[in-house]
Design an enzyme around this catalytic site. Structure first.
Site, PDB file in Angstrom:
ATOM      1  N   ASP A 152    -114.345 100.965 -82.476  1.00 31.12           N
ATOM      2  CA  ASP A 152    -113.827 101.649 -81.293  1.00 31.12           C
ATOM      3  C   ASP A 152    -112.911 100.693 -80.534  1.00 31.12           C
ATOM      4  O   ASP A 152    -113.251  99.520 -80.329  1.00 31.12           O
ATOM      5  CB  ASP A 152    -114.970 102.093 -80.383  1.00 31.12           C
ATOM      6  CG  ASP A 152    -114.503 103.050 -79.298  1.00 31.12           C
ATOM      7  OD1 ASP A 152    -114.386 104.246 -79.592  1.00 31.12           O
ATOM      8  OD2 ASP A 152    -114.249 102.585 -78.170  1.00 31.12           O
ATOM      9  N   ILE A 153    -111.727 101.177 -80.140  1.00 31.78           N
ATOM     10  CA  ILE A 153    -110.813 100.360 -79.342  1.00 31.78           C
ATOM     11  C   ILE A 153    -111.367 100.253 -77.926  1.00 31.78           C
ATOM     12  O   ILE A 153    -111.654 101.273 -77.286  1.00 31.78           O
ATOM     13  CB  ILE A 153    -109.397 100.966 -79.312  1.00 31.78           C
ATOM     14  CG1 ILE A 153    -108.838 101.104 -80.734  1.00 31.78           C
ATOM     15  CG2 ILE A 153    -108.459 100.109 -78.464  1.00 31.78           C
ATOM     16  CD1 ILE A 153    -107.493 101.799 -80.808  1.00 31.78           C
ATOM     17  N   ASN A 160    -103.947 103.920 -72.006  1.00 27.49           N
ATOM     18  CA  ASN A 160    -103.209 105.164 -71.742  1.00 27.49           C
ATOM     19  C   ASN A 160    -102.786 105.263 -70.278  1.00 27.49           C
ATOM     20  O   ASN A 160    -101.646 105.637 -69.966  1.00 27.49           O
ATOM     21  CB  ASN A 160    -104.073 106.372 -72.115  1.00 27.49           C
ATOM     22  CG  ASN A 160    -103.994 106.716 -73.589  1.00 27.49           C
ATOM     23  OD1 ASN A 160    -103.042 106.363 -74.271  1.00 27.49           O
ATOM     24  ND2 ASN A 160    -105.002 107.416 -74.085  1.00 27.49           N
ATOM     25  N   ASP A 169    -100.787 105.801 -78.554  1.00 27.77           N
ATOM     26  CA  ASP A 169    -100.627 106.204 -79.955  1.00 27.77           C
ATOM     27  C   ASP A 169    -100.212 105.019 -80.828  1.00 27.77           C
ATOM     28  O   ASP A 169    -100.677 104.875 -81.967  1.00 27.77           O
ATOM     29  CB  ASP A 169     -99.577 107.311 -80.073  1.00 27.77           C
ATOM     30  CG  ASP A 169    -100.086 108.655 -79.568  1.00 27.77           C
ATOM     31  OD1 ASP A 169    -101.301 108.775 -79.308  1.00 27.77           O
ATOM     32  OD2 ASP A 169     -99.258 109.572 -79.418  1.00 27.77           O
ATOM     33  N   GLU A 191    -109.994 107.167 -80.366  1.00 24.42           N
ATOM     34  CA  GLU A 191    -109.787 105.752 -80.706  1.00 24.42           C
ATOM     35  C   GLU A 191    -110.908 105.203 -81.584  1.00 24.42           C
ATOM     36  O   GLU A 191    -111.113 103.994 -81.674  1.00 24.42           O
ATOM     37  CB  GLU A 191    -109.671 104.917 -79.430  1.00 24.42           C
ATOM     38  CG  GLU A 191    -110.923 104.828 -78.580  1.00 24.42           C
ATOM     39  CD  GLU A 191    -111.106 105.994 -77.606  1.00 24.42           C
ATOM     40  OE1 GLU A 191    -111.876 105.811 -76.644  1.00 24.42           O
ATOM     41  OE2 GLU A 191    -110.490 107.057 -77.800  1.00 24.42           O
TER      42      GLU A 191
END
Length: 280
Positions: A152-153, A160, A169, A191
């Site tokens: 997971d980011i 964002n 993106d 993500e």
């Protein structure tokens, strides 16, 4: 006739041997068979090949018969054939039908690619990832190692909010490119990514995840005239028979949650035989 036009041809005198070869060689795109074969009849071979291909493998089946009648043609088509020609085939007709077969299999390949691929990253989408993981799990049931990493980011919403969705993106694509080098890799949504590593035990998967964590930390994402960085958290689990893909992913998810709760930018392994996780 076929080899002289550059086609690679595998010949079989027994239909059951042809079917075994077809099962073991997924890059075969065209099957040409007479109806008058043994021990499997041509119709049985056709039906078995069609079941083998299902909707995940491009395959064009051409049946041949010296008995050119409506009933024979209908039987062949109902058994899964795509085309039907008289025996012996005429060279010009055969090559024309193979050109049509090539057009159809290319279209099938593209449809399969679109159905299985995440449009943003080019990785497997969630459904295709799960299907490949299930196939790998069948092999793990025989005793081979299998591990899973969920990724997971970290603080993706902040990326964002601060830099816009286009930059978000770009970050997802960059992480996807980093992760998509080894194993079965898919974007599970937003993500979050999944990696299934056949023939890797927990220690090997942890070592691999740690390498990915370090490399992710060095990524630089273009943000207008500047760049920004990111980190990722990793949860790792391993196959423990009797097991299931659902349980394997669930344990990796528990470990990923622990990595996020423990400060992010870390790799956490499942704690074997418990519902907890341990950092490494």
């Amino acid at each position: 006739m076929l080899e002289s036009h550059g086609h690679t041809v595998h010949e079989f005198t027994e239909s059951d041997a042809a079917l075994r070869f077809l099962e073991a060689t997924p890059d075969v795109r065209v099957v040409i068979s007479s109806l008058e074969v043994r021990p499997l009849s041509g119709l049985e071979l056709c039906w078995s090949a069609r079941i083998l291909a299902e909707e995940r493998r491009p395959l064009h089946i051409i049946m041949m018969s010296s008995a050119n009648c409506v009933h024979t043609l209908a039987e062949a088509l109902d058994s899964g054939a795509d085309d039907f020609i008289e025996k012996p085939p005429k060279a010009e007709e055969l090559h024309a039908r193979l050109r049509a077969a090539e057009r159809m299999t290319r279209l099938q390949e593209e449809l399969i690619r679109l159905a299985e691929t995440d449009a943003l990253t080019g990785l497997l989408n969630r459904r295709a990832f799960r299907e490949r993981a299930e196939a790998a799990a069948l092999r793990a049931q025989s005793g081979t190692a299998l591990s899973c990493i969920l990724v997971d980011i970290d603080l993706f919403k902040r990326i964002n909010d601060n830099h816009g969705h286009d930059v978000g993106d770009t970050a997802i694509r960059a992480v996807g490119a980093l992760l998509g080098e080894t194993g079965i890799v898919g974007r599970l949504g937003g993500e979050e990514f999944g990696i299934v590593l056949p023939e890797r035990d927990l220690a090997s998967a942890l070592h691999y995840a740690e390498g990915l964590r370090v490399r992710a930390r060095t990524l630089r994402i273009a943000c207008g005239d500047d760049t920004c960085g990111l980190t990722c958290s990793f949860g790792v689990s391993t196959w423990s028979g009797p097991d299931s893909v659902h349980a394997l992913l669930k344990r990796a998810d528990v470990a990923l949650y622990a990595a996020k709760a423990g400060g992010r930018n870390r790799v956490v392994a499942e704690a074997m035989n418990s519902g907890t996780a341990q950092a490494v």
